[in-house]
Write an enzyme that holds these catalytic residues in place. Structure first.
Site, short mmCIF file in Angstrom:
data_model
loop_
_atom_site.label_atom_id
_atom_site.label_comp_id
_atom_site.label_asym_id
_atom_site.label_seq_id
_atom_site.Cartn_x
_atom_site.Cartn_y
_atom_site.Cartn_z
N THR A 1 -14.40 -5.80 16.55
CA THR A 1 -13.50 -4.77 16.00
C THR A 1 -13.59 -3.46 16.78
O THR A 1 -12.76 -2.60 16.62
CB THR A 1 -13.77 -4.48 14.51
OG1 THR A 1 -15.07 -3.91 14.38
CG2 THR A 1 -13.63 -5.73 13.66
N HIS B 1 -18.75 -11.20 18.39
CA HIS B 1 -18.50 -12.56 18.85
C HIS B 1 -19.50 -12.92 19.95
O HIS B 1 -19.70 -12.17 20.91
CB HIS B 1 -17.08 -12.68 19.42
CG HIS B 1 -15.99 -12.54 18.40
ND1 HIS B 1 -16.22 -12.51 17.03
CD2 HIS B 1 -14.65 -12.45 18.55
CE1 HIS B 1 -15.06 -12.40 16.38
NE2 HIS B 1 -14.10 -12.34 17.28
N CYS C 1 -9.77 -10.52 20.59
CA CYS C 1 -11.17 -10.06 20.60
C CYS C 1 -12.13 -11.04 21.28
O CYS C 1 -13.20 -10.65 21.73
CB CYS C 1 -11.63 -9.76 19.18
SG CYS C 1 -11.16 -11.02 17.99
N SER D 1 0.82 -1.22 0.00
CA SER D 1 0.00 0.00 0.00
C SER D 1 0.85 1.27 0.00
O SER D 1 0.33 2.36 -0.27
CB SER D 1 -0.88 0.03 1.26
OG SER D 1 -1.56 -1.17 1.42
N1 LIG Z 1 -10.31 -8.21 13.02
C1 LIG Z 1 -10.55 -8.25 14.33
O1 LIG Z 1 -11.70 -8.38 14.78
C2 LIG Z 1 -9.41 -8.12 15.32
C3 LIG Z 1 -9.74 -8.05 16.68
C4 LIG Z 1 -8.71 -7.97 17.64
C5 LIG Z 1 -7.40 -7.94 17.22
N2 LIG Z 1 -7.11 -8.03 15.89
C6 LIG Z 1 -5.70 -8.00 15.52
O2 LIG Z 1 -5.46 -6.84 14.73
C7 LIG Z 1 -4.40 -7.09 13.81
C8 LIG Z 1 -4.92 -6.75 12.40
O3 LIG Z 1 -6.02 -7.61 12.13
P1 LIG Z 1 -7.03 -7.31 10.95
O4 LIG Z 1 -8.17 -8.22 11.19
O5 LIG Z 1 -7.28 -5.86 10.83
O6 LIG Z 1 -6.16 -7.83 9.69
P2 LIG Z 1 -6.26 -7.39 8.16
O7 LIG Z 1 -7.62 -6.93 7.83
O8 LIG Z 1 -5.73 -8.56 7.41
O9 LIG Z 1 -5.25 -6.15 8.02
C9 LIG Z 1 -3.86 -6.31 8.15
C10 LIG Z 1 -3.19 -4.95 8.06
O10 LIG Z 1 -1.79 -5.11 8.31
C11 LIG Z 1 -1.05 -4.53 7.21
N3 LIG Z 1 0.18 -5.29 7.04
C12 LIG Z 1 0.34 -6.57 6.65
N4 LIG Z 1 1.64 -6.91 6.64
C13 LIG Z 1 2.31 -5.81 7.05
C14 LIG Z 1 3.69 -5.50 7.23
N5 LIG Z 1 4.65 -6.42 7.02
N6 LIG Z 1 4.02 -4.26 7.64
C15 LIG Z 1 3.08 -3.33 7.88
N7 LIG Z 1 1.77 -3.56 7.72
C16 LIG Z 1 1.40 -4.78 7.30
C17 LIG Z 1 -1.98 -4.64 6.02
O11 LIG Z 1 -1.58 -3.69 5.04
P3 LIG Z 1 -1.82 -3.91 3.46
O12 LIG Z 1 -3.23 -3.52 3.17
O13 LIG Z 1 -0.82 -3.00 2.87
O14 LIG Z 1 -1.57 -5.36 3.18
C18 LIG Z 1 -3.31 -4.26 6.70
O15 LIG Z 1 -3.37 -2.88 6.89
C19 LIG Z 1 -4.02 -8.58 13.99
O16 LIG Z 1 -2.91 -8.67 14.83
C20 LIG Z 1 -5.25 -9.17 14.64
O17 LIG Z 1 -4.96 -10.31 15.41
C21 LIG Z 1 -8.07 -8.08 14.93
#
Ligand SMILES: NC(=O)c1ccc[n+]([C@@H]2O[C@H](COP(=O)([O-])OP(=O)(O)OC[C@H]3O[C@@H](n4cnc5c(N)ncnc54)[C@H](OP(=O)(O)O)[C@@H]3O)[C@@H](O)[C@H]2O)c1
Length: 361
Positions: A337, A250, A156, A40
């Protein structure tokens, strides 16, 4: 009042977007930088979430703020810490392991990732539940030689469980917990996320690494400070985590063995009263109730209850006696989220501003 300049890393993902959806109106935090992967980097945010066919992958219900859409996305690995007071991270654990210490050397990092949750000098903050664990921040700084620190929020699925167990533990003592979750698809993020072909008309009975995380984190969050670390709460926790055909929120079925006998009414009262002191602080993202208890036997439901109090309250229902473990059983819904990720992390940061751990300029 001086604004706190923040960067959001992982801004293009599901959790990162919830930060952006909530931050435009924030009275204290001002988003000055956005980071994501090199995929990105160099694009305007609006272009980074648009694919070649023109499809815009914006998942939050609030519209994307035009100011954010026009901001450039930086490669988080290359981003400078200059001009930042605070970093929110919403990236996968492997990326967080590398990124978070680099920023924490200079500024506070409040994370949604699991990378540092299990380190002995790292608190896993849950608003209203374990704020005394803030003592570990100074231990962490001293031990690692950092000006900043890393504080992750819980997984979460742990969030709603630990929030609802805390008043039970305080009032009656929690001895054993058996929990089965029915987790939404947004919990898996968007890369790669959950395929429609796998989840429509289905329940998937396994989420990799989830059960271990919830069992471990619950005991840490409900544990007590012991010297320079946290001693796990003395309770047994056993979970089954499943994925269901629900977009957000959830749902969990929780069976609790209590040390002291408690009636259904006493349990409901303990949950309803829980967190009043924390709510009274009046932090910007605090819900009016940490736990909302419903007497309707058909609640909570994810579609009806996930957005209660802007997704920041945990809604509990079906509170009944539990004869096998000797205690109480109930259902809960928690927004994964919001309280379970981005807005929960914002509330942690607000509390740490209140305590002075995060400084205003
Ligand atoms: N979704 C939930 O309900 C939730 C709840 C609690 C915690 N979490 C935690 O939040 C984190 C993100 O989850 P998500 O669900 O939002 O995942 P996601 O939708 O897959 O988003 C991942 C994000 O990380 C970026 N990214 C990936 N590889 C990277 C790198 N090497 N360096 C910098 N940025 C990178 C991606 O950027 P690009 O777009 O450029 O690939 C995107 O912005 C995880 O650790 C997850 O366990 C999520």
């Amino acid at each position: 009042m001086a604004r706190i300049r923040v960067a959001v890393l992982g801004a293009t993902g599901v959790a990162g977007q919830q930060f952006l959806a909530s931050l435009p109106q924030h009275p204290w935090f001002e988003v000055v930088r956005l980071g994501a992967s090199e995929r990105s980097a160099g694009k305007k945010y609006g272009d980074a979430i648009r694919d070649a066919s023109g499809k815009v992958s914006w998942f939050a219900s609030a519209p994307l703020d035009p100011a954010f859409a026009a901001m450039p996305v930086e490669d988080a690995a290359e981003m400078s810490v200059d001009g930042l007071d605070l970093v929110f991270t919403a990236v996968e654990s492997d990326a967080a392991k590398v990124l978070e210490p680099r920023f924490a050397e200079k500024v506070p990092v409040v994370s949604t990732a699991s990378a540092f949750r299990y380190e002995p000098d790292v608190p896993v903050f849950l608003p209203a539940v374990n704020l005394d664990h803030a003592e570990l921040i100074e231990v962490q700084r001293k031990r690692r030689g950092w000006k900043g620190f890393v504080t992750p929020g819980p997984n979460c699925t742990t969030t709603g469980l630990a929030i609802t167990l805390k008043p039970l533990d305080l009032a009656f003592g929690v001895e054993r917990v058996v929990m089965t979750s029915m987790q939404s698809v947004s919990g898996a993020g968007r890369s790669p996320g959950v395929l429609a072909l796998d989840i429509i008309d289905n329940v998937v009975p396994y989420i990799a690494k989830e059960e271990e995380k919830v069992e471990k984190e619950t005991k840490k969050i409900l544990g007590t400070i012991s010297g320079e670390t946290i001693a796990d709460a003395k309770m047994a926790v056993s979970c089954t985590c499943t994925r269901v055909n629900v977009l957000d929120g959830h749902t969990e079925s929780v069976f609790v063995g209590l040390r002291k006998k408690a009636s259904v009414d006493e349990v409901k009262a303990a949950m309803r009263e829980f967190g009043a002191d924390f709510v009274a602080l009046g932090l910007p993202s605090t819900p009016a109730h940490i736990i909302t208890v419903s007497d309707d036997p058909y609640r909570p439901q994810p579609r009806l209850d996930r957005d209660n109090e802007s997704g920041m309250t945990t809604t509990v229902g079906r509170v009944r006696d539990e004869p096998v473990l000797g205690g109480i059983k109930y259902m809960l819904v928690s927004h994964n989220t919001r309280m379970g990720a981005a807005k929960g992390a914002m509330l942690i940061a607000e509390y740490l501003v209140h305590t002075g751990h995060i400084a205003r300029r």
